[in-house]
Design an enzyme around this catalytic site. Structure first.
Site, PDB file in Angstrom:
ATOM      1  NE  ARG A   1     107.687  38.539  28.136  1.00 24.32           N
ATOM      2  CZ  ARG A   1     107.687  37.909  26.969  1.00 24.32           C
ATOM      3  NH1 ARG A   1     107.392  36.629  26.902  1.00 24.32           N
ATOM      4  NH2 ARG A   1     107.981  38.542  25.855  1.00 24.32           N
TER       5      ARG A   1
ATOM      6  CB  ALA B   1      88.223  36.183  24.213  1.00 26.51           C
TER       7      ALA B   1
ATOM      8  CG  PHE C   1      94.135  35.284  38.417  1.00 27.12           C
ATOM      9  CD1 PHE C   1      92.902  34.688  38.638  1.00 27.12           C
ATOM     10  CD2 PHE C   1      94.524  35.563  37.127  1.00 27.12           C
ATOM     11  CE1 PHE C   1      92.074  34.378  37.572  1.00 27.12           C
ATOM     12  CE2 PHE C   1      93.708  35.257  36.062  1.00 27.12           C
ATOM     13  CZ  PHE C   1      92.479  34.656  36.278  1.00 27.12           C
TER      14      PHE C   1
ATOM     15  CG  HIS D   1      89.039  41.189  32.980  1.00 28.08           C
ATOM     16  ND1 HIS D   1      88.279  41.813  33.946  1.00 28.08           N
ATOM     17  CD2 HIS D   1      89.956  40.438  33.644  1.00 28.08           C
ATOM     18  CE1 HIS D   1      88.710  41.449  35.142  1.00 28.08           C
ATOM     19  NE2 HIS D   1      89.732  40.621  34.982  1.00 28.08           N
TER      20      HIS D   1
ATOM     21  CB  ALA E   1      97.068  42.174  38.614  1.00 27.69           C
TER      22      ALA E   1
ATOM     23  CB  ILE F   1      97.579  35.468  30.603  1.00 27.25           C
ATOM     24  CG1 ILE F   1      98.828  35.140  31.443  1.00 27.25           C
ATOM     25  CG2 ILE F   1      97.666  34.871  29.202  1.00 27.25           C
ATOM     26  CD1 ILE F   1      98.963  33.689  31.824  1.00 27.25           C
TER      27      ILE F   1
END
Length: 157
Positions: A130, A88, A25, A91, A59, A85
């Site tokens: 990052r 909205a 992902f 989750h 993850a 990331i």
């Protein structure tokens, strides 16, 4: 300051076997983290044959894979690399929290150190920063922290 005995990790990866666990992902970010981690470890002496990359869906799957790998005791350490990331919905909070707790718990239970290279950012731009731009590469940092931890643990009796 008085002189005290100091234990530090020597940044030499020769002879180590390391597992890299990377989520698919957000792979366009994660691939840069993997590249940074591999480059760091190779530059510090690990043989490419002693690196194994495990690709997982996301993850949330880190804890079960990391635990299985740690219990096998065939790796000196594991580096987790992923990117969550914020969206909205809540989750993000659940995934990031459970992945983090599971990874930490496994490391504590098994004694196998785990480099934590799971980005948890509010925006895509922050993740990109990052993964090799303005904020450095967190894959490199996770590999460096893992290497130093392995070498310190070797000196703890």
């Amino acid at each position: 300051m008085p002189h005290i005995k100091t234990i530090e990790g020597i940044l030499d990866a020769k002879g180590l076997k390391i597992a890299l666990v990377a989520s698919r992902f957000n792979d366009f970010i994660v691939d840069k983290l993997v590249g940074g981690a591999v480059d760091y470890l190779v530059r510090h002496g690990i043989s490419q044959e002693d690196l194994t990359l495990y690709k997982i869906p996301g993850a949330f799957e880190f804890p079960v894979i990391v635990k299985k790998l740690a219990m096998k005791k065939q790796y000196h350490g594991i580096v987790c690399l992923g990117a969550v990331i914020r969206g909205a919905t809540p989750h993000f909070d659940f995934v990031a929290s459970e992945a983090t707790k599971g990874i930490a718990q496994t490391s504590l239970e098994t004694g196998i150190p785990v480099g934590f290279g799971l980005l948890t950012t509010d925006t895509l731009e922050q993740a990109i920063e990052r993964a090799g731009s303005k904020a450095g590469n967190k894959g490199v940092e996770a590999a460096a922290a893992l290497l130093e931890t392995i070498r310190v643990l070797e000196q703890v009796d």
